[in-house]
Design an enzyme around this catalytic site. Structure first.
Site, PDB file in Angstrom:
ATOM      1  N   ASN A 214       0.973  -1.302   0.071  1.00  0.00           N
ATOM      2  CA  ASN A 214      -0.151   0.095  -0.123  1.00  0.00           C
ATOM      3  C   ASN A 214       0.933   1.380   0.187  1.00  0.00           C
ATOM      4  O   ASN A 214       0.368   2.519   0.263  1.00  0.00           O
ATOM      5  CB  ASN A 214      -0.937  -0.010   1.391  1.00  0.00           C
ATOM      6  CG  ASN A 214      -1.776  -1.205   1.174  1.00  0.00           C
ATOM      7  OD1 ASN A 214      -2.276  -1.604   0.429  1.00  0.00           O
ATOM      8  ND2 ASN A 214      -1.809  -1.715   2.598  1.00  0.00           N
TER       9      ASN A 214
ATOM     10  N   HIS B 265     -14.264  -1.493   6.110  1.00  0.00           N
ATOM     11  CA  HIS B 265     -12.951  -2.224   6.532  1.00  0.00           C
ATOM     12  C   HIS B 265     -13.299  -3.086   7.938  1.00  0.00           C
ATOM     13  O   HIS B 265     -13.987  -2.593   8.737  1.00  0.00           O
ATOM     14  CB  HIS B 265     -11.688  -1.328   6.568  1.00  0.00           C
ATOM     15  CG  HIS B 265     -10.830  -2.085   7.037  1.00  0.00           C
ATOM     16  ND1 HIS B 265      -9.916  -1.630   8.335  1.00  0.00           N
ATOM     17  CD2 HIS B 265      -9.602  -2.259   6.128  1.00  0.00           C
ATOM     18  CE1 HIS B 265      -8.862  -2.293   8.267  1.00  0.00           C
ATOM     19  NE2 HIS B 265      -8.550  -2.587   7.005  1.00  0.00           N
TER      20      HIS B 265
ATOM     21  N   GLU C  82     -16.196   3.716   3.122  1.00  0.00           N
ATOM     22  CA  GLU C  82     -14.837   4.251   2.734  1.00  0.00           C
ATOM     23  C   GLU C  82     -14.962   5.050   1.602  1.00  0.00           C
ATOM     24  O   GLU C  82     -15.802   4.989   0.776  1.00  0.00           O
ATOM     25  CB  GLU C  82     -14.119   2.904   2.271  1.00  0.00           C
ATOM     26  CG  GLU C  82     -13.613   1.872   3.742  1.00  0.00           C
ATOM     27  CD  GLU C  82     -13.062   0.888   3.121  1.00  0.00           C
ATOM     28  OE1 GLU C  82     -12.195   0.602   2.152  1.00  0.00           O
ATOM     29  OE2 GLU C  82     -13.147  -0.260   3.960  1.00  0.00           O
TER      30      GLU C  82
ATOM     31  N   SER D 185     -11.235  -0.773  -0.082  1.00  0.00           N
ATOM     32  CA  SER D 185      -9.783  -1.605  -0.072  1.00  0.00           C
ATOM     33  C   SER D 185      -9.819  -2.719  -0.845  1.00  0.00           C
ATOM     34  O   SER D 185      -8.553  -2.809  -1.285  1.00  0.00           O
ATOM     35  CB  SER D 185      -9.352  -1.816   1.361  1.00  0.00           C
ATOM     36  OG  SER D 185     -10.325  -2.404   2.118  1.00  0.00           O
TER      37      SER D 185
ATOM     38  N   ASP E 163     -13.690   6.738   5.538  1.00  0.00           N
ATOM     39  CA  ASP E 163     -12.224   5.999   5.667  1.00  0.00           C
ATOM     40  C   ASP E 163     -11.711   6.344   4.374  1.00  0.00           C
ATOM     41  O   ASP E 163     -11.815   5.652   3.465  1.00  0.00           O
ATOM     42  CB  ASP E 163     -12.473   4.704   5.991  1.00  0.00           C
ATOM     43  CG  ASP E 163     -11.130   4.075   6.501  1.00  0.00           C
ATOM     44  OD1 ASP E 163      -9.974   4.542   6.140  1.00  0.00           O
ATOM     45  OD2 ASP E 163     -11.177   3.254   7.240  1.00  0.00           O
TER      46      ASP E 163
ATOM     47  N   HIS F 289      -7.256   4.402   1.264  1.00  0.00           N
ATOM     48  CA  HIS F 289      -6.791   4.170   0.053  1.00  0.00           C
ATOM     49  C   HIS F 289      -6.929   5.349  -0.918  1.00  0.00           C
ATOM     50  O   HIS F 289      -6.446   5.132  -2.136  1.00  0.00           O
ATOM     51  CB  HIS F 289      -7.491   3.013  -0.467  1.00  0.00           C
ATOM     52  CG  HIS F 289      -6.878   1.747   0.283  1.00  0.00           C
ATOM     53  ND1 HIS F 289      -5.700   1.103   0.211  1.00  0.00           N
ATOM     54  CD2 HIS F 289      -7.713   1.108   1.256  1.00  0.00           C
ATOM     55  CE1 HIS F 289      -5.862  -0.040   0.954  1.00  0.00           C
ATOM     56  NE2 HIS F 289      -6.970   0.088   1.799  1.00  0.00           N
TER      57      HIS F 289
ATOM     58  N   LYS G 149      -0.184   4.063   4.412  1.00  0.00           N
ATOM     59  CA  LYS G 149      -0.328   3.691   3.432  1.00  0.00           C
ATOM     60  C   LYS G 149       0.438   4.728   2.435  1.00  0.00           C
ATOM     61  O   LYS G 149       1.515   4.835   2.423  1.00  0.00           O
ATOM     62  CB  LYS G 149      -1.737   3.295   3.077  1.00  0.00           C
ATOM     63  CG  LYS G 149      -2.091   2.280   3.680  1.00  0.00           C
ATOM     64  CD  LYS G 149      -3.615   1.817   3.553  1.00  0.00           C
ATOM     65  CE  LYS G 149      -3.752   0.528   4.368  1.00  0.00           C
ATOM     66  NZ  LYS G 149      -5.053   0.356   4.695  1.00  0.00           N
TER      67      LYS G 149
END
Ligand SMILES: *Cc1c(COP(=O)(O)O)cnc(C)c1O
Length: 385
Positions: free
Chosen positions: A48, A134, A178, A182, A207, A210, A233
């Site tokens: 990541n 997640h 998110e 992810s 979130d 990513h 990440k």
């Protein structure tokens, strides 16, 4: 009566039977994309480390200087003596990027989700979450003691249906999503979820683990929104954060137990994170690189055009996904097989992640290996005249 070993043996046997046994493989990452396992060298499409910052010379210097000045560990929690000067720098950078009044840094993204969600919701409250959130958000929702309902992935209608049916029965309501998912790499309709939050007197926690440092515009400032994410990440360090209004951040600082009852991050970690954010902001084009690499891979393999640096290829069966991953490894390419419970039943997959450090040639090599293994599209026919 069962002994502890007995319990472990049975549990592990059942995990093995379901292809869910995990192995922690010793891995040397002496570079952001090359790694060594059992003496063998690989190119990673699994990290990541989207911007290749874990090994950036400037960030190493920032960390080393912090160790020299402030030592290896923080010595105590932030509330006692662990609140090193880097926290204030980092929190002001994060608030500025997310266009909020304030930010709070946590020990990790996992701890940020635990702290934020359980500080804002408890028994008598409602949490409505996207099905694909997640594990750290799921754990937080369950630990909070709030009533926890989930809607089909990215399905606004289902989300609204849950709000319409249940919102009125509860005191507060939190919606969880998110920004970039992810395991699928697709994006959430954050602005539309914010409209629902307004309409149904709810709050949104998104979130951005990513998205941060990977998708160019990731700020959605709104009074009802907590923008959380990780420094582990794209930032190449470690830690988590939550950005919101000043008063909400003050509330979190006073009630998020995972921020209060844990040791502060080591100064070197904070220093490299702060230096990484500065670097991102002063290096034009860096943030766009992982997505460009992902899109090149999709182009070369006939996969759908990605919206992020994550490209999934769903295989279904866990054993088949593991076998496919092994075939890549034989060619010196690390591509993880992601299996349930990380993803829903029967959707085991390969998950390719791309980094600014990958060259076009790395991506071409991967695409060749992929095309040799899976035929997803017809090669254009060559006509000889
Ligand atoms: C990785 C991840 C986390 C956890 O962040 P850490 O800093 O690694 O603890 C939280 N949420 C999502 C969506 C993630 O991908």
């Amino acid at each position: 009566m069962a002994g502890l070993n007995d319990f472990a043996e049975k549990k592990l046997a059942s995990l093995t039977k379901n292809n869910q046994l995990r192995v922690y493989q010793t891995t040397e990452r002496s570079d952001s994309i090359y790694l060594i396992r059992e003496g063998k060298h690989y190119i990673s499409f699994a990290c990541n480390d989207y911007l290749g910052l874990t090994h950036h010379p400037k960030l190493k210097v920032a960390a080393i200087q912090a160790v020299k000045q402030y030592g290896t560990g923080a010595g105590s929690s932030r509330l006692i003596t662990g609140n090193s000067p880097f926290y204030a720098i980092l929190e002001s950078q994060l608030a500025s990027i997310k266009q909020t009044e304030a930010a709070l840094v946590f020990g990790s993204g996992y701890l940020a989700n635990l702290g934020v969600i359980s500080a804002l919701a408890g028994p008598g409250d409602l949490i409505i979450a996207d099905k694909y959130i997640h594990a750290s958000m799921i754990d937080a929702a369950q630990l909070s003691g709030a009533t926890f309902l989930r809607f089909a992935h990215n399905n606004l209608k289902r989300c609204e249906k849950l709000l319409a049916e249940h919102r009125a029965k509860f005191r507060h309501c939190l919606i969880l999503t998110e920004t970039v998912f992810s395991m699928d790499g697709d994006l959430a309709p954050v602005e539309k979820l914010l409209s629902l939050a307004e309409q149904y007197d709810s709050w949104l926690v998104s979130d951005d683990a990513h998205g941060f440092g990977v998708t160019p515009s990731t700020a959605f400032p709104h009074e009802r929104h907590i923008q959380m994410g990780t420094l582990s990440k794209s930032i190449g360090a470690y830690g988590g954060y939550a950005c919101a209004t000043k008063i909400v951040v003050e509330l979190l600082a006073n009630t998020a137990r995972s921020a209060m009852f844990t040791t502060a991050l080591p100064p070197a970690v904070l220093a490299s994170a702060a230096a990484a954010i500065k670097l991102i902001r002063t290096t034009p084009g860096l943030v766009e690189m992982p997505l460009r690499r992902a899109r090149l891979f999709a182009q070369l393999t006939g996969l759908p055009r990605p919206e992020s640096a994550i490209v999934p290829y769903i295989i279904g069966d866990s054993q088949k996904a593991l076998d496919a991953s092994l075939l890549f490894a034989k060619q010196g390419l690390i591509v993880p097989a992601i299996r349930p419970p990380s993803v829903p039943k029967d959707t085991a997959r390969l998950r390719f992640t791309f980094s600014a450090s990958h060259t076009e040639n790395h991506v071409r090599k991967l695409a060749q290996a992929f095309n040799a293994q899976f035929v997803t599209f017809e090669e254009p026919e060559v006509v000889f005249l």
